[in-house]
Structure formats: structure tokens, C-alpha cells
Write an enzyme that holds these catalytic residues in place. Structure first.
Site, PDB file in Angstrom:
ATOM      1  N   THR A   1      40.464 -10.492 -17.824  1.00  0.00           N
ATOM      2  CA  THR A   1      39.543  -9.787 -18.717  1.00  0.00           C
ATOM      3  C   THR A   1      38.358 -10.636 -19.168  1.00  0.00           C
ATOM      4  O   THR A   1      37.548 -10.174 -19.972  1.00  0.00           O
ATOM      5  CB  THR A   1      40.296  -9.279 -19.953  1.00  0.00           C
ATOM      6  OG1 THR A   1      40.955 -10.374 -20.608  1.00  0.00           O
ATOM      7  CG2 THR A   1      41.341  -8.240 -19.550  1.00  0.00           C
TER       8      THR A   1
ATOM      9  N   ASP B   1      56.098 -17.450 -24.138  1.00  0.00           N
ATOM     10  CA  ASP B   1      54.690 -17.776 -24.393  1.00  0.00           C
ATOM     11  C   ASP B   1      54.119 -16.577 -25.152  1.00  0.00           C
ATOM     12  O   ASP B   1      53.836 -15.533 -24.548  1.00  0.00           O
ATOM     13  CB  ASP B   1      53.951 -17.986 -23.069  1.00  0.00           C
ATOM     14  CG  ASP B   1      52.493 -18.377 -23.279  1.00  0.00           C
ATOM     15  OD1 ASP B   1      52.112 -18.708 -24.422  1.00  0.00           O
ATOM     16  OD2 ASP B   1      51.716 -18.333 -22.302  1.00  0.00           O
TER      17      ASP B   1
ATOM     18  N   THR C   1      55.792 -21.530 -26.692  1.00  0.00           N
ATOM     19  CA  THR C   1      54.605 -22.327 -26.350  1.00  0.00           C
ATOM     20  C   THR C   1      53.323 -21.663 -26.858  1.00  0.00           C
ATOM     21  O   THR C   1      52.435 -21.328 -26.073  1.00  0.00           O
ATOM     22  CB  THR C   1      54.508 -22.541 -24.829  1.00  0.00           C
ATOM     23  OG1 THR C   1      54.401 -21.254 -24.180  1.00  0.00           O
ATOM     24  CG2 THR C   1      55.718 -23.290 -24.294  1.00  0.00           C
TER      25      THR C   1
ATOM     26  N   GLU D   1      47.907 -18.889 -32.381  1.00  0.00           N
ATOM     27  CA  GLU D   1      49.146 -18.104 -32.307  1.00  0.00           C
ATOM     28  C   GLU D   1      50.223 -18.667 -33.227  1.00  0.00           C
ATOM     29  O   GLU D   1      50.949 -17.910 -33.884  1.00  0.00           O
ATOM     30  CB  GLU D   1      49.628 -18.055 -30.857  1.00  0.00           C
ATOM     31  CG  GLU D   1      48.710 -17.239 -29.952  1.00  0.00           C
ATOM     32  CD  GLU D   1      48.894 -17.511 -28.475  1.00  0.00           C
ATOM     33  OE1 GLU D   1      48.417 -16.694 -27.673  1.00  0.00           O
ATOM     34  OE2 GLU D   1      49.500 -18.547 -28.123  1.00  0.00           O
TER      35      GLU D   1
ATOM     36  N   THR E   1      50.468 -25.849 -27.887  1.00  0.00           N
ATOM     37  CA  THR E   1      49.888 -26.377 -26.656  1.00  0.00           C
ATOM     38  C   THR E   1      48.564 -27.094 -26.858  1.00  0.00           C
ATOM     39  O   THR E   1      48.240 -28.011 -26.099  1.00  0.00           O
ATOM     40  CB  THR E   1      49.694 -25.244 -25.642  1.00  0.00           C
ATOM     41  OG1 THR E   1      48.868 -24.216 -26.227  1.00  0.00           O
ATOM     42  CG2 THR E   1      51.042 -24.639 -25.255  1.00  0.00           C
ATOM     43  N   SER E   2      47.780 -26.697 -27.844  1.00  0.00           N
ATOM     44  CA  SER E   2      46.525 -27.392 -28.131  1.00  0.00           C
ATOM     45  C   SER E   2      46.103 -27.068 -29.551  1.00  0.00           C
ATOM     46  O   SER E   2      46.207 -25.922 -29.985  1.00  0.00           O
ATOM     47  CB  SER E   2      45.414 -26.991 -27.149  1.00  0.00           C
ATOM     48  OG  SER E   2      45.120 -25.603 -27.259  1.00  0.00           O
TER      49      SER E   2
ATOM     50  N   GLY F   1      47.071 -21.459 -20.459  1.00  0.00           N
ATOM     51  CA  GLY F   1      48.312 -21.374 -21.225  1.00  0.00           C
ATOM     52  C   GLY F   1      49.473 -20.890 -20.377  1.00  0.00           C
ATOM     53  O   GLY F   1      50.600 -21.389 -20.504  1.00  0.00           O
ATOM     54  N   ASP F   2      49.219 -19.915 -19.500  1.00  0.00           N
ATOM     55  CA  ASP F   2      50.252 -19.407 -18.595  1.00  0.00           C
ATOM     56  C   ASP F   2      50.710 -20.508 -17.643  1.00  0.00           C
ATOM     57  O   ASP F   2      51.910 -20.671 -17.376  1.00  0.00           O
ATOM     58  CB  ASP F   2      49.713 -18.222 -17.785  1.00  0.00           C
ATOM     59  CG  ASP F   2      49.091 -17.145 -18.657  1.00  0.00           C
ATOM     60  OD1 ASP F   2      49.620 -16.893 -19.751  1.00  0.00           O
ATOM     61  OD2 ASP F   2      48.071 -16.568 -18.244  1.00  0.00           O
TER      62      ASP F   2
END
Length: 332
Positions: free
Chosen positions: A53, A120, A151, A156, A189-190, A237-238
């Protein structure tokens, strides 16, 4: 810290997330690295789009929960659901798919109480929610408490724990909230955070991880500092969730105590950093070495630029198999 020894553990994984015809997000970003690292992967797609997207135009279909459950029912009818060691979930898109995954996870856990469930929680990034707001509560109350590993990114994690994360201490508290909810392994993750009260360099991000053993009451919290790369990356991320799961699957059986998650994150971060750098290098080669124009919102990015930032996973597969670890975990 625990010692480790080599392992050749092969996982059998069911991955439920998005799919695109062209590009690398969702199952397209996860399946190849998992297989390359020696694991068997079956996939169920929650959507099938022409592309991700971030492009100006997207064609395709979002699948209803009944479709997801029907595919799993077909596996079960043929006995193909036997032997799953891991369940990986990514983009759900709606509350019905979260409930479908809850059902599937419960069935797999009944068949294998040792199932490793990696969530995730794809909600959004950089302050922007990509999914309906009600998914926040469903992840918080339904999927995350069932998970072995979550994760989320910084945004998030803030949504899931209702905690503003501005420092490493904030991140540690957020991880503890997840542990209290029953999640033994957590990776942010970041994140942009202060360290020892000092704001880090603008081009530095931190991964924050926490592993908790409820039986012994022991906990190991760590961070990895790594450079921010300018670009419009989608699917990172995936890709990272799959890499972390693959590495942790191999390491978890070999560690006598805590430490497997930190090492898995070191290896996954090394691979992701290398692939992202290769992606930036490809962009510059294809755009006459021009610097990346930052700040362009979705819908205004030229398709040729978005395409140039598709993760260079296939040309960088050597970085998946033999990552060069430059950024080490440190205890916090």
C-alpha cells in the site's frame, strides 16, 4: 548469562499474514528467509494485493475470516496440521481475522502444547494507525497473552501497553507490562529513545528486548543500537519478525538459560541492516546517486521510487545465511 551449543533444529511453521504479487511484505518477506535458514513454511494469506500500500495504486482483495478458517480446515481434514512447531502472524486487517487466528492458535496449541506463537502486531508506525482502532484491544487482550514472542515497533508497543516510550527505562517498563500479560519474550524492533538521560544521535535507533522465565523468575533485558537509514522501507518489520523467529528457533534449544533472544536479535538485526543498506545502494544506483527525498507522505511517492525501495532480499541472501554482526546487544 547462559552458554550455548550448535543446533540443527528444523521448525515447521504456519505463517498467517498478507501477500503481494510484486514486492516483499508479509508472507513474501517472511517465507524465503525462513526456508533459506532451513525451516518448513506453510502460508495462509489474509490479503492478496498486486503490491503493497505504499504505492499509489493497489488492486486485490482482503480475505474474510471464513476464508482463513476454511483453508486451515482443509489442512486439518488431511492431517496436514500435525507437526507445526511455530505459528507466525502478521497483518490481520480486521477484528474477525484476529478471532480466526485465536481459533487456529488454540487448535494448534491443543495438538502441541509446546507450540511457539510469534505475534507481529501490525497496527501502524510513526504515529499513524493502519488498521481499525478496535484491533488494539484485541491484540492486547486476545493474541498477545497467547504469544511466546511479540515484535511490535515503538508506536505499536506504546498502543499495546498504554505507555509513552521516550527512554530505555520506559521501554523496559513497557516490556514488563507484556511479561505481566503472559508474554515471555518481547522485542521492540526500533525505537527513538534517550540513553542515560541523553538524547541519542538523530541517526541512531534502538532495539529493546526482554526475555522472562516465569518458572525461575529470572529476566534479561537488553538493547541494540543501530544506525537509521533514510528511505521508504516497507516489509522490514515482517522480514525482521521472520528472521528473529528463525534464529530463536535454532538457539532456544541450545541455551541453558536466558540469552537466546538477544543473540537471535543480534543476528536478525545484522541481516536486516545489511539488506536495508543494499536496498539504499540499489536506489542510489538507479537514481543517479541522488539522495533520498525525505518526508513524502503515502500517496505522493512516485512508483519508480517506491519500487526501488523494495527490500533487496534475494540479491542479499548471503546476508541471511551468514550475517556479519556489527551491533551487539548490551544489558539494560
Amino acid at each position: 548469562m547462559a552458554t550455548s551449543k550448535p543446533s540443527s533444529m528444523q521448525a515447521r511453521i504456519l505463517s498467517i499474514q498478507s501477500h503481494v504479487v510484486s514486492g516483499y511484505v508479509g508472507n513474501r518477506a517472511a517465507t524465503f528467509p525462513l526456508q533459506l535458514l532451513g525451516h518448513e513454511v506453510d502460508v495462509i494469506n489474509t490479503v492478496q494485493f498486486s503490491n503493497h500500500t505504499g504505492y499509489n495504486n493497489v488492486h486485490g482483495e482482503r480475505f474474510a475470516a471464513a476464508h482463513v478458517l476454511d483453508l486451515f480446515a482443509g489442512l486439518k481434514a488431511n492431517g496436514l496440521d500435525n507437526g507445526y512447531t511455530h505459528l507466525l502472524t502478521g497483518y490481520m486487517g480486521n477484528s474477525e481475522n484476529i478471532r480466526a487466528v485465536e481459533d487456529i492458535a488454540q487448535q494448534l496449541m491443543e495438538a502441541n502444547p509446546e507450540l511457539v506463537f510469534v505475534v507481529d502486531p501490525v497496527l501502524g508506525d510513526d504515529g499513524e494507525l493502519y488498521v481499525p482502532k478496535e484491533l488494539i484491544g484485541l491484540y492486547r487482550q486476545v493474541l498477545c497473552p497467547m504469544a511466546s514472542l511479540v515484535t511490535p515497533n515503538q508506536f505499536e508497543m506504546e498502543l499495546l501497553t498504554d505507555t509513552k516510550i521516550s527512554s530505555l527505562d520506559d521501554a523496559k517498563r513497557a516490556c514488563d507490562i507484556m511479561h505481566e500479560a503472559g508474554v515471555p519474550n518481547v522485542v521492540i524492533t526500533s525505537a527513538e529513545v534517550t540513553v542515560d538521560g541523553q538524547k541519542g544521535a538523530d541517526k541512531t535507533l534502538h532495539l529493546i528486548g526482554s526475555e522472562y522465565n516465569a518458572l525461575s523468575g529470572t529476566k534479561h533485558q537488553f538493547a541494540i543500537a543501530f544506525p537509521r537509514l533514510e528511505g521508504y522501507f516497507t516489509g522490514s518489520g515482517d522480514f525482521f519478525a521472520a528472521l528473529t523467529m528463525a534464529r530463536h528457533a535454532s538457539l532456544a534449544q541450545t541455551y541453558d538459560g536466558l540469552g537466546a533472544l538477544a543473540r537471535a536479535c543480534e543476528l536478525a538485526t545484522a541481516t536486516l541492516a545489511g539488506v536495508m543498506k543494499a536496498t539504499v545502494d540499489f536506489y542510489k544506483r538507479s537514481h543517479d546517486s541522488r539522495d533520498v527525498v525525505s518526508g513524502l507522505p503515502r500517496g505522493s511517492r512516485p512508483s519508480e521510487m517506491v519500487r526501488a525501495f523494495e527490500l533487496r532480499i534475494i540479491p542479499s541472501q548471503h546476508l541471511i545465511v551468514t550475517p556479519v554482526v556489527k551491533h551487539r546487544a548490551f544489558s539494560i
